[in-house]
Design an enzyme around this catalytic site. Structure first.
Site, PDB file in Angstrom:
ATOM      1  N   GLY A   1       0.786  -1.223   0.000  1.00 23.31           N
ATOM      2  CA  GLY A   1       0.000   0.000   0.000  1.00 23.31           C
ATOM      3  C   GLY A   1       0.820   1.276   0.000  1.00 23.31           C
TER       4      GLY A   1
ATOM      5  N   HIS B   1     -16.555  11.947 -11.321  1.00 25.96           N
ATOM      6  CA  HIS B   1     -16.316  12.477 -12.662  1.00 25.96           C
ATOM      7  C   HIS B   1     -15.201  13.522 -12.695  1.00 25.96           C
ATOM      8  CE1 HIS B   1     -18.137  16.485 -12.070  1.00 25.96           C
ATOM      9  NE2 HIS B   1     -18.928  15.859 -11.211  1.00 25.96           N
TER      10      HIS B   1
END
Length: 204
Positions: A67, A134
């Site tokens: 990670g 978006h």
């Protein structure tokens, strides 16, 4: 296929890996931890870079099972030098809009969502239940922890770590090398690297 890492995130990737690869083709690599067994889920754990080079002669694919953003970048560079080809792992239970752009070596975990016109650069980790909305941008090797939400038009720089359940509000810009603590809400642009916590997020 070699998975870099043999603990936490690498173990969580196991079901996603099996969607794409037979067990016989998989290897884990970890030469840092000293208390590892020889196998993880019956898959061999390699600790020798010389063996990696030999495996790459037959199958150059590798992916990131760690990670930490800086370590993701460092190990990618090292394994490419050994002859490897960085591969993305995208779980079938995630949602990835066809109009998004996904770079090499991206991990998208189960129930994560990438929406229209988002750009996800090389080596990014999108953890389970996180969402990138978006027109967002996520820079190279950054890590989104579980449940984090990057809202419309926000931009995250390189080598950032976004804590669990963090919210980045629409249109916010976060510079490179930033760590944001779990549960924070980022309401203003972050222009200086460092650690940020709280609601609203402030530099620690």
């Amino acid at each position: 296929m070699i998975v870099i890492g043999a603990k936490g995130h690498a173990s969580e990737m196991y079901p996603s890996l099996l969607e794409k690869y037979n067990k016989e083709r998989l290897f884990y690599f970890d030469n840092i931890l000293t208390n590892l067994e020889k196998y993880l889920f019956d898959i061999p754990i390699i600790k020798d870079e010389c063996k990696v080079s030999k495996l790459f002669e037959k199958d150059p694919e590798f992916t990131l099972g760690i990670g930490n953003p800086n370590l993701r970048e460092k190990m990618t560079s090292k394994f490419i030098d050994l002859g490897g080809d960085l591969i993305s792992i995208i779980d079938s239970k995630s949602t990835v809009d066809l109009n998004s752009t996904i770079g090499k070596g991206v991990n998208i975990m189960p129930y994560a969502a990438i929406f229209s016109n988002a750009v996800i650069e090389t080596g990014v980790l999108i953890n389970s239940f996180s969402s990138v909305h978006h027109d967002c941008f996520i820079g190279e090797f950054s890590e989104l922890s579980p449940g984090s939400r990057i809202l419309g038009g926000a931009k995250i720089g390189r080598l950032c770590s976004i804590g669990a359940n963090t919210i980045i509000l629409p249109g916010i810009n976060v510079c490179d090398n930033v760590k944001i603590g779990a549960g924070a809400v980022v309401t203003k642009d972050i222009t200086t690297e460092g650690i940020y916590i709280g609601i609203p997020a402030i530099k620690k």
